[in-house]
Write a protein that holds these residues in place. Sequence first.
Motif, PDB file in Angstrom:
ATOM      1  N   ASN A   1       0.851  -1.200   0.000  1.00  0.00           N
ATOM      2  CA  ASN A   1       0.000   0.000   0.000  1.00  0.00           C
ATOM      3  C   ASN A   1       0.883   1.245   0.000  1.00  0.00           C
ATOM      4  O   ASN A   1       1.829   1.342   0.782  1.00  0.00           O
ATOM      5  N   PRO A   2       0.604   2.197  -0.899  1.00  0.00           N
ATOM      6  CA  PRO A   2       1.471   3.368  -1.007  1.00  0.00           C
ATOM      7  C   PRO A   2       1.469   4.211   0.261  1.00  0.00           C
ATOM      8  O   PRO A   2       0.453   4.316   0.955  1.00  0.00           O
ATOM      9  N   THR A   3       2.605   4.791   0.541  1.00  0.00           N
ATOM     10  CA  THR A   3       2.764   5.716   1.660  1.00  0.00           C
ATOM     11  C   THR A   3       3.403   6.991   1.126  1.00  0.00           C
ATOM     12  O   THR A   3       3.959   7.003   0.027  1.00  0.00           O
ATOM     13  N   PRO A   4       3.347   8.079   1.898  1.00  0.00           N
ATOM     14  CA  PRO A   4       4.031   9.307   1.466  1.00  0.00           C
ATOM     15  C   PRO A   4       5.536   9.120   1.295  1.00  0.00           C
ATOM     16  O   PRO A   4       6.199   9.948   0.677  1.00  0.00           O
TER      17      PRO A   4
ATOM     18  N   PHE B   1      -1.381   1.487  -7.894  1.00  0.00           N
ATOM     19  CA  PHE B   1      -1.551   1.462  -6.436  1.00  0.00           C
ATOM     20  C   PHE B   1      -0.977   0.177  -5.833  1.00  0.00           C
ATOM     21  O   PHE B   1      -0.118  -0.469  -6.429  1.00  0.00           O
ATOM     22  N   GLY B   2      -1.448  -0.200  -4.643  1.00  0.00           N
ATOM     23  CA  GLY B   2      -0.940  -1.404  -4.001  1.00  0.00           C
ATOM     24  C   GLY B   2      -1.542  -2.658  -4.601  1.00  0.00           C
ATOM     25  O   GLY B   2      -2.477  -2.616  -5.408  1.00  0.00           O
TER      26      GLY B   2
ATOM     27  N   ARG C   1      11.764   2.443   4.012  1.00  0.00           N
ATOM     28  CA  ARG C   1      11.088   3.653   4.485  1.00  0.00           C
ATOM     29  C   ARG C   1       9.589   3.404   4.674  1.00  0.00           C
ATOM     30  O   ARG C   1       9.000   3.814   5.684  1.00  0.00           O
ATOM     31  N   ALA C   2       8.977   2.725   3.705  1.00  0.00           N
ATOM     32  CA  ALA C   2       7.544   2.457   3.813  1.00  0.00           C
ATOM     33  C   ALA C   2       7.250   1.477   4.940  1.00  0.00           C
ATOM     34  O   ALA C   2       6.213   1.586   5.610  1.00  0.00           O
TER      35      ALA C   2
END
Length: 558
Positions: free
Chosen positions: A65-68, A303-304, A334-335
Amino acid sequence: MSYKSDIEIAREAKKRPIQEIGDKLGIPTEHLLPFGHDKAKVSQNFINSVQSNDDGKLILVTAINPTPAGEGKTTTTVGLGDGLNRIGKKAMVCIREASLGPNFGMKGGAAGGGYAQIVPMEDMNLHFTGDFHAITSAHSLLSAMIDNHIYWGNELQIDERRVAWRRVVDMNDRALRDIVCSLGGVSNGFPRQTGYDITVASEVMAILCLSNNLEDLQRRLGDIIVAYTRERTPIYCRDIGADGAMTVLLKDAMQPNLVQTLENNPAFVHGGPFANIAHGCNSVIATKTAMKLVDYVVTEAGFGADLGAEKFMNIKCRKAGIAPSVVVLVATVRAMKMNGGVAKADLGEENVSAVEAGCPNLGRHIENLKSFGVPVVVAINHFVTDTDAEVQAVKDYVGEHGSEAIVSRHWELGSEGSEALARRVAEVADADVASFAPIYPDEMPLFEKIETIAKRIYRADEVLADKKIRQQLRDWEEAGYGNLPVCMAKTQYSFSTDPNLRGAPTGHSVPVREVRLSAGAGFIVVVCGEIMTMPGLPRQPAALTIGLNADGEIEGLF
């Protein structure tokens, strides 16, 4: 240490004439329709001529799932394609085109990054070969013809309150989300409420990306439901008579766009459907053509994996008759830290425990992807701030979940940095261990399809849908649409419908707000929560820093 920006790297690219790139694929010059020197469309006649070729291996790149913090899915897709060519494999990349709205908004470009990019980066992220303009024009033609039909007597008895076809523009413009049109008196028609979506959310976009040829395209366009009568009888695009003219507008847009990576390897960049309101993959015609031309095709899903990969498997593969040999799941240290509760400002500091706490999101995606019968390789997209201990924590976790994680440094080093990933992905693909199957059959009732995705992919306890929605699904089944796949529209940031619920949540519910029939595209859209089909620009849009420098070169794209 300072690094060059994506656009600086792209500007230094030593591009080859597009005819040379075509030569690598066996495309004769006369079958390339060039747009300048570095991009071209591939003729339908050539595409028809290679249909008897054997299919190459299909490799899907997806992500957590995408994160900033950013995951780098497209960057990994491009890097893997270059890596496969570096180790002597005949490979190419297939990705989506970029939408103007997000480019000038917050997301930036969609051509990869660092030393894993597709060029010409500026063109790809702007007007490119005009495909999105053609889609906007075809959509707008249908909009105009609907209102024109109503104005000139409404022979079809369209209920003006039940016109389902909205308008589109390829820009983030929140002021257009809900409008009233036809104001100004008798000569301007009958006032009614409507609104605009962004072009990538248009059903025309989804149709173009799922069509096999122009005949299939026109049939699907004709199947679009544009309005209803007072008796709730559907009115189709072909009833309005717009399908033929729309096909003419889309004739060239149907042809895949050939470009190249920074390392002069071929890439098809074609189509760009939304990954929540639609299926979020590049065009079927580009993917299937690529599979006839090379041994390995690397493509991605938006997306994810809970959205993009699920739709790639259940919609695109089902409809196109294709199957992936391996899935590459992109993750970053990082994510993982962000999923483990670390604030974005603190991501540069080593925090192994936070990495471990965030890994269940990755584990959930691995399990889900394997449930489609496809092997999974995790690509750790390397950032310079990653520490050895943090990377090892991800590797250990993935190993415990029956897969393997490989660090890839393509952003920094190009194909040299993705060589290890490419070797392992090719090995897995060549082993032919995949036994792909969608997770639900065509004949399953529509509501059960929704429940299957909610429970097996999202790990929800239940789907909440009121009587009206359930009856609408039953009505569509009786009308002959029960065999369609479902296209879930929910937040990309979480397995749940709550964007703030990170990690691998269980015990949640999936509320269905509405369902929409995309009869032309061939799926049922299931809207869960608030889904934005017309984004707005952020407080500081990227457009503020985009312009021309003293040499006439574009600055500010990223």
